[in-house]
Design a protein around this motif. Structure first.
Motif, PDB file in Angstrom:
ATOM      1  N   THR A  41       0.856  -1.183   0.000  1.00  0.00           N
ATOM      2  CA  THR A  41       0.000   0.000   0.000  1.00  0.00           C
ATOM      3  C   THR A  41       0.895   1.237   0.000  1.00  0.00           C
ATOM      4  OG1 THR A  41      -0.053   0.182   2.405  1.00  0.00           O
ATOM      5  CG2 THR A  41      -1.743  -1.232   1.368  1.00  0.00           C
ATOM      6  N   VAL A  42       0.304   2.385  -0.201  1.00  0.00           N
ATOM      7  CA  VAL A  42       1.078   3.636  -0.184  1.00  0.00           C
ATOM      8  C   VAL A  42       1.755   3.819   1.181  1.00  0.00           C
ATOM      9  CG1 VAL A  42       0.900   6.151  -0.328  1.00  0.00           C
ATOM     10  CG2 VAL A  42      -0.331   4.722  -1.968  1.00  0.00           C
ATOM     11  N   ALA A  43       1.018   3.577   2.268  1.00  0.00           N
ATOM     12  CA  ALA A  43       1.582   3.746   3.611  1.00  0.00           C
ATOM     13  C   ALA A  43       2.719   2.746   3.869  1.00  0.00           C
ATOM     14  CB  ALA A  43       0.483   3.588   4.659  1.00  0.00           C
ATOM     15  N   GLU A  44       2.517   1.485   3.484  1.00  0.00           N
ATOM     16  CA  GLU A  44       3.567   0.481   3.665  1.00  0.00           C
ATOM     17  C   GLU A  44       4.794   0.831   2.842  1.00  0.00           C
ATOM     18  OE1 GLU A  44       0.908  -3.527   4.477  1.00  0.00           O
ATOM     19  OE2 GLU A  44       1.315  -2.911   2.413  1.00  0.00           O
ATOM     20  N   ALA A  45       4.576   1.262   1.604  1.00  0.00           N
ATOM     21  CA  ALA A  45       5.702   1.613   0.735  1.00  0.00           C
ATOM     22  C   ALA A  45       6.537   2.716   1.364  1.00  0.00           C
ATOM     23  CB  ALA A  45       5.188   2.040  -0.637  1.00  0.00           C
ATOM     24  N   LYS A  46       5.871   3.694   1.919  1.00  0.00           N
ATOM     25  CA  LYS A  46       6.595   4.794   2.577  1.00  0.00           C
ATOM     26  C   LYS A  46       7.413   4.273   3.753  1.00  0.00           C
ATOM     27  CE  LYS A  46       5.924   9.197   4.864  1.00  0.00           C
ATOM     28  NZ  LYS A  46       4.956  10.155   5.415  1.00  0.00           N
ATOM     29  N   ASP A  47       6.786   3.448   4.615  1.00  0.00           N
ATOM     30  CA  ASP A  47       7.488   2.894   5.778  1.00  0.00           C
ATOM     31  C   ASP A  47       8.640   1.975   5.389  1.00  0.00           C
ATOM     32  OD1 ASP A  47       5.761   4.229   7.502  1.00  0.00           O
ATOM     33  OD2 ASP A  47       4.495   2.470   7.852  1.00  0.00           O
ATOM     34  N   LEU A  48       8.450   1.215   4.318  1.00  0.00           N
ATOM     35  CA  LEU A  48       9.469   0.242   3.895  1.00  0.00           C
ATOM     36  C   LEU A  48      10.476   0.825   2.904  1.00  0.00           C
ATOM     37  CD1 LEU A  48       7.120  -2.843   3.426  1.00  0.00           C
ATOM     38  CD2 LEU A  48       8.717  -2.443   5.315  1.00  0.00           C
ATOM     39  N   MET A  49      10.238   2.063   2.486  1.00  0.00           N
ATOM     40  CA  MET A  49      11.099   2.752   1.515  1.00  0.00           C
ATOM     41  C   MET A  49      11.176   1.992   0.199  1.00  0.00           C
ATOM     42  SD  MET A  49      14.022   4.402   3.979  1.00  0.00           S
ATOM     43  CE  MET A  49      14.475   2.894   4.806  1.00  0.00           C
ATOM     44  N   ILE A  50       9.993   1.608  -0.287  1.00  0.00           N
ATOM     45  CA  ILE A  50       9.860   0.957  -1.583  1.00  0.00           C
ATOM     46  C   ILE A  50       8.764   1.691  -2.352  1.00  0.00           C
ATOM     47  CG2 ILE A  50      10.647  -1.306  -0.774  1.00  0.00           C
ATOM     48  CD1 ILE A  50       7.711  -2.175  -0.582  1.00  0.00           C
ATOM     49  N   ALA A  51       8.557   1.316  -3.580  1.00  0.00           N
ATOM     50  CA  ALA A  51       7.515   1.954  -4.395  1.00  0.00           C
ATOM     51  C   ALA A  51       6.148   1.344  -4.071  1.00  0.00           C
ATOM     52  CB  ALA A  51       7.817   1.770  -5.878  1.00  0.00           C
ATOM     53  N   PRO A  52       5.098   2.174  -4.106  1.00  0.00           N
ATOM     54  CA  PRO A  52       3.760   1.611  -3.938  1.00  0.00           C
ATOM     55  C   PRO A  52       3.523   0.514  -4.981  1.00  0.00           C
ATOM     56  CG  PRO A  52       3.669   4.001  -3.841  1.00  0.00           C
ATOM     57  CD  PRO A  52       5.070   3.627  -4.266  1.00  0.00           C
ATOM     58  N   ARG A  53       2.843  -0.524  -4.547  1.00  0.00           N
ATOM     59  CA  ARG A  53       2.506  -1.684  -5.366  1.00  0.00           C
ATOM     60  C   ARG A  53       3.695  -2.617  -5.620  1.00  0.00           C
ATOM     61  NH1 ARG A  53      -2.361  -2.082  -6.881  1.00  0.00           N
ATOM     62  NH2 ARG A  53      -2.032  -3.212  -8.816  1.00  0.00           N
ATOM     63  N   ASP A  54       4.867  -2.327  -5.031  1.00  0.00           N
ATOM     64  CA  ASP A  54       5.960  -3.303  -5.076  1.00  0.00           C
ATOM     65  C   ASP A  54       5.520  -4.548  -4.300  1.00  0.00           C
ATOM     66  OD1 ASP A  54       7.726  -1.831  -6.567  1.00  0.00           O
ATOM     67  OD2 ASP A  54       9.184  -1.513  -4.953  1.00  0.00           O
ATOM     68  N   PRO A  55       6.072  -5.716  -4.629  1.00  0.00           N
ATOM     69  CA  PRO A  55       5.665  -6.928  -3.923  1.00  0.00           C
ATOM     70  C   PRO A  55       6.123  -6.926  -2.465  1.00  0.00           C
ATOM     71  CG  PRO A  55       7.404  -7.419  -5.495  1.00  0.00           C
ATOM     72  CD  PRO A  55       7.030  -5.988  -5.697  1.00  0.00           C
ATOM     73  N   VAL A  56       5.248  -7.409  -1.602  1.00  0.00           N
ATOM     74  CA  VAL A  56       5.560  -7.575  -0.184  1.00  0.00           C
ATOM     75  C   VAL A  56       5.044  -8.931   0.278  1.00  0.00           C
ATOM     76  CG1 VAL A  56       5.582  -5.120   0.430  1.00  0.00           C
ATOM     77  CG2 VAL A  56       3.441  -6.397   0.569  1.00  0.00           C
ATOM     78  N   LEU A  57       5.652  -9.407   1.331  1.00  0.00           N
ATOM     79  CA  LEU A  57       5.199 -10.605   2.006  1.00  0.00           C
ATOM     80  C   LEU A  57       4.481 -10.141   3.263  1.00  0.00           C
ATOM     81  CD1 LEU A  57       5.454 -13.697   1.708  1.00  0.00           C
ATOM     82  CD2 LEU A  57       7.316 -13.566   3.349  1.00  0.00           C
ATOM     83  N   ARG A  58       3.211 -10.508   3.405  1.00  0.00           N
ATOM     84  CA  ARG A  58       2.432 -10.115   4.581  1.00  0.00           C
ATOM     85  C   ARG A  58       2.338 -11.297   5.541  1.00  0.00           C
ATOM     86  NH1 ARG A  58       0.100  -5.409   3.306  1.00  0.00           N
ATOM     87  NH2 ARG A  58      -0.621  -5.124   1.175  1.00  0.00           N
ATOM     88  N   ILE A  59       2.502 -10.994   6.808  1.00  0.00           N
ATOM     89  CA  ILE A  59       2.390 -12.026   7.839  1.00  0.00           C
ATOM     90  C   ILE A  59       1.380 -11.544   8.880  1.00  0.00           C
ATOM     91  CG2 ILE A  59       3.594 -13.392   9.580  1.00  0.00           C
ATOM     92  CD1 ILE A  59       6.175 -12.907   7.946  1.00  0.00           C
ATOM     93  N   LEU A  60       0.365 -12.346   9.100  1.00  0.00           N
ATOM     94  CA  LEU A  60      -0.653 -12.070  10.103  1.00  0.00           C
ATOM     95  C   LEU A  60      -0.559 -13.157  11.157  1.00  0.00           C
ATOM     96  CD1 LEU A  60      -3.201 -10.441  11.004  1.00  0.00           C
ATOM     97  CD2 LEU A  60      -4.531 -12.120   9.716  1.00  0.00           C
ATOM     98  N   ARG A  61      -0.297 -12.748  12.396  1.00  0.00           N
ATOM     99  CA  ARG A  61      -0.176 -13.714  13.492  1.00  0.00           C
ATOM    100  C   ARG A  61      -1.254 -13.423  14.535  1.00  0.00           C
ATOM    101  NH1 ARG A  61       5.507 -12.414  12.743  1.00  0.00           N
ATOM    102  NH2 ARG A  61       6.529 -14.184  11.770  1.00  0.00           N
ATOM    103  N   ARG A  62      -1.822 -14.501  15.046  1.00  0.00           N
ATOM    104  CA  ARG A  62      -2.789 -14.400  16.137  1.00  0.00           C
ATOM    105  C   ARG A  62      -2.266 -15.234  17.298  1.00  0.00           C
ATOM    106  NH1 ARG A  62      -5.943 -14.955  11.472  1.00  0.00           N
ATOM    107  NH2 ARG A  62      -7.317 -13.180  11.086  1.00  0.00           N
ATOM    108  N   TYR A  63      -2.261 -14.632  18.476  1.00  0.00           N
ATOM    109  CA  TYR A  63      -1.747 -15.272  19.680  1.00  0.00           C
ATOM    110  C   TYR A  63      -2.919 -15.553  20.622  1.00  0.00           C
ATOM    111  CZ  TYR A  63       2.628 -13.383  17.883  1.00  0.00           C
ATOM    112  OH  TYR A  63       3.705 -13.070  17.081  1.00  0.00           O
ATOM    113  N   PHE A  64      -3.061 -16.818  21.008  1.00  0.00           N
ATOM    114  CA  PHE A  64      -4.192 -17.245  21.823  1.00  0.00           C
ATOM    115  C   PHE A  64      -3.724 -17.755  23.176  1.00  0.00           C
ATOM    116  CE2 PHE A  64      -5.476 -17.831  17.414  1.00  0.00           C
ATOM    117  CZ  PHE A  64      -6.739 -17.275  17.387  1.00  0.00           C
TER     118      PHE A  64
END
Length: 84
Positions: A41-64
């Motif tokens: 996303t635009v926000a992620e790209a800014k934080d990661l210093m990459i271009a918007p829509r560049d490929p990323v690996l997303r990790i969602l973790r849930r702790y129970f």
């Protein structure tokens, strides 16, 4: 439920999970993880210093805790080149 420990996160230097376990006595008994490939996303790209829509690996973790009580959710995005 866990608002009382949020003031301690910066002081402790530990993770939120260790505070949940030590201050509230809630043990993590299960972790689920979802890994997907997506475009930054635009926000992620800014934080990661990459271009918007560049490929990323997303990790969602849930702790129970006991009885599948959801204690924490974390979401992260990593630029593709960090996994080469």
């Amino acid at each position: 439920m866990f608002g009382s420990i949020l003031n301690h996160t910066q002081k402790s230097g530990g993770t939120l999970l260790t505070l949940i376990e030590s201050m509230l006595g809630k043990a993590i008994v299960e972790i689920t993880q979802e890994i997907t490939a997506s475009k930054a996303t635009v926000a992620e790209a800014k934080d990661l210093m990459i271009a918007p829509r560049d490929p990323v690996l997303r990790i969602l973790r849930r702790y129970f805790g006991e009885g599948r009580q959801l204690l924490e959710v974390s979401r992260s995005a990593h630029p593709a080149e960090s996994f080469c």
